[in-house]
Design an enzyme around this catalytic site. Sequence first.
Site, PDB file in Angstrom:
ATOM      1  N   ASP A 118       0.842  -1.209   0.000  1.00  0.00           N
ATOM      2  CA  ASP A 118       0.000   0.000   0.000  1.00  0.00           C
ATOM      3  C   ASP A 118       0.874   1.254   0.000  1.00  0.00           C
ATOM      4  OD1 ASP A 118      -2.291   1.522  -0.030  1.00  0.00           O
ATOM      5  OD2 ASP A 118      -2.827   1.175   2.063  1.00  0.00           O
TER       6      ASP A 118
ATOM      7  N   ARG B 214      -0.045   9.069   0.591  1.00  0.00           N
ATOM      8  CA  ARG B 214      -0.790   9.218   1.844  1.00  0.00           C
ATOM      9  C   ARG B 214      -0.193   8.369   2.967  1.00  0.00           C
ATOM     10  NH1 ARG B 214      -3.465   6.485  -1.757  1.00  0.00           N
ATOM     11  NH2 ARG B 214      -3.809   4.257  -1.415  1.00  0.00           N
ATOM     12  N   ASN B 215       0.608   7.374   2.612  1.00  0.00           N
ATOM     13  CA  ASN B 215       1.220   6.506   3.621  1.00  0.00           C
ATOM     14  C   ASN B 215       2.690   6.819   3.874  1.00  0.00           C
ATOM     15  OD1 ASN B 215      -1.161   5.194   4.167  1.00  0.00           O
ATOM     16  ND2 ASN B 215      -0.861   3.695   2.530  1.00  0.00           N
TER      17      ASN B 215
ATOM     18  N   ASP C 289       2.581   3.086   7.821  1.00  0.00           N
ATOM     19  CA  ASP C 289       1.425   2.212   7.595  1.00  0.00           C
ATOM     20  C   ASP C 289       1.816   0.764   7.341  1.00  0.00           C
ATOM     21  OD1 ASP C 289      -1.713   3.136   7.078  1.00  0.00           O
ATOM     22  OD2 ASP C 289      -0.259   4.682   7.531  1.00  0.00           O
TER      23      ASP C 289
HETATM   24  P1  AMP Z   1      -2.711   6.252  10.394  1.00  0.00           P
HETATM   25  O1  AMP Z   1      -3.804   5.595  11.192  1.00  0.00           O
HETATM   26  O2  AMP Z   1      -1.363   5.673  10.651  1.00  0.00           O
HETATM   27  O3  AMP Z   1      -3.023   6.338   8.927  1.00  0.00           O
HETATM   28  O4  AMP Z   1      -2.639   7.777  10.921  1.00  0.00           O
HETATM   29  C1  AMP Z   1      -3.694   8.713  10.710  1.00  0.00           C
HETATM   30  C2  AMP Z   1      -3.104  10.107  10.523  1.00  0.00           C
HETATM   31  O5  AMP Z   1      -2.399  10.522  11.703  1.00  0.00           O
HETATM   32  C3  AMP Z   1      -2.057  10.199   9.403  1.00  0.00           C
HETATM   33  O6  AMP Z   1      -2.644  10.436   8.161  1.00  0.00           O
HETATM   34  C4  AMP Z   1      -1.198  11.374   9.847  1.00  0.00           C
HETATM   35  O7  AMP Z   1      -1.783  12.585   9.475  1.00  0.00           O
HETATM   36  C5  AMP Z   1      -1.238  11.252  11.361  1.00  0.00           C
HETATM   37  N1  AMP Z   1      -0.048  10.531  11.848  1.00  0.00           N
HETATM   38  C6  AMP Z   1       0.099   9.197  12.006  1.00  0.00           C
HETATM   39  N2  AMP Z   1       1.329   8.906  12.469  1.00  0.00           N
HETATM   40  C7  AMP Z   1       1.982  10.081  12.621  1.00  0.00           C
HETATM   41  C8  AMP Z   1       3.310  10.447  13.039  1.00  0.00           C
HETATM   42  N3  AMP Z   1       4.187   9.526  13.404  1.00  0.00           N
HETATM   43  N4  AMP Z   1       3.625  11.744  13.056  1.00  0.00           N
HETATM   44  C9  AMP Z   1       2.728  12.670  12.654  1.00  0.00           C
HETATM   45  N5  AMP Z   1       1.486  12.390  12.251  1.00  0.00           N
HETATM   46  C10 AMP Z   1       1.107  11.116  12.223  1.00  0.00           C
END
Ligand code: AMP
Length: 418
Positions: free
Chosen positions: A170, A174-175, A188
């Site tokens: 994936d 976005r990831n 991700d």
């Molecule tokens: P995820 O569930 O991993 O897709 O995270 C959801 C959203 O949280 C992402 O799209 C980012 O905007 C934010 N996010 C996740 N991990 C981080 C990180 N380590 N640092 C900053 N933002 C994060």
Amino acid sequence: MPKGVNGCAEVVKLPGSRTYIHPHTYEDPNQAVRDFAKEIDASNIRIERVIGAGEFGEVCSGRLRVQGKREIYVAIKSLKAGYSDKQRRDFLSEASIMGQFDHPNIIRLEGVVTKCKPVMIITEFMENGSLDTFLKKHDGQFTVIQLVGMLRGIASGMKYLSDMSYVHRDLAARNILVNSNLVCKVSDFGLSRVLEDDPEAAYTTRGGKIPIRWTAPEAIAYRKFTSASDVWSYGIVMWEVISYGERPYWEMSNQDVIKAIDEGYRLPAPMDCPVVLHQLMLDCWEKGRSERPKFGQIVTILDKLIRNPASLRELANSSVCREDPPTPEFSVSTVDDWLDTIKMGQYKENFSSAGYVSLDSILYISVSELAKMGVTLAGHQKKILSSVQSLQAQGTHVQTGTSALRICPTSLTMMEQQ
Ligand code: AMP
């Protein structure tokens, strides 16, 4: 080594390189978490603000006290109350996977909180959030070397993952997360849930959810996910980066994308894209997966380009329409339509207040006029002037008083693979 690990015995590994261990190969998935993730004492975590939402709960930013005193910024994912055993396992599988990696372009796991509630996964904090949103926010604002630097980082992270026999499945802008130094890191990780959560993933006729626009044809057709299919997705990420977060294949339907790819069509070079970069994208999108470059080769190519920036000077110039523009073509009849089409709609007011009300009037606009009316960002000026140039290039089609101009914004042309 855990019991019950079947590993990848048949994979020939270079001496010294490690192979990733799938958490499912553990009889007890909690053991995988214990093996690969450090348990953090919740009293060392200070949650500050909510920054995002995941399938399992909120994502927050905050601080973690390490070694008893130093504080670092972290992202904190928590598992919302009322979860099932399976959800807890799936949630923590991301930590068991991430905890096996140690690379500057892979998001770093600080640890987990499993001994009290809520269960949390703590990772390094990436100040600029996800790459797609970041690029859209900073449209046109980076040098090509900065963009290639980002791509080099992502390729390096992917080389590390493929060396460990980890297939991401994936990979998409976005990831990817971006920190304050513009360093891009792959994120991700997880089991099937990663694709289940991805809003871009769609069910295929053969079952299973796949982010069609980012996925290699063999992975869509018969789920052949390999590092070579990750290379295909990497090519799409290159295109997303150079186009500042444009949606691959725009508003085409998934079915149309599959058909177009099968017929040999490939995404055209984004505006201002160096020829060498578009060629690398096309190489990543070779139909035969063995023909695609390996991530190691991609890193080497990008390093050479960074060392020799002159090699990036020749642009693919896709914004200039050719004699016979390929379909689908697009026609605009007002300045507002034109600005919307080139994604510069935020300047409609500026144009109308400055008296640019007909398409003819913008044909000879200069950079200083743009600056005067308030279009001051160099990237935006470039984008607008480059589209104006493409309109001028159709000189024969454009006559004073013409009410409609044909434009082929980078976003609406398809190009047959060379
Ligand atoms: P995820 O569930 O991993 O897709 O995270 C959801 C959203 O949280 C992402 O799209 C980012 O905007 C934010 N996010 C996740 N991990 C981080 C990180 N380590 N640092 C900053 N933002 C994060």
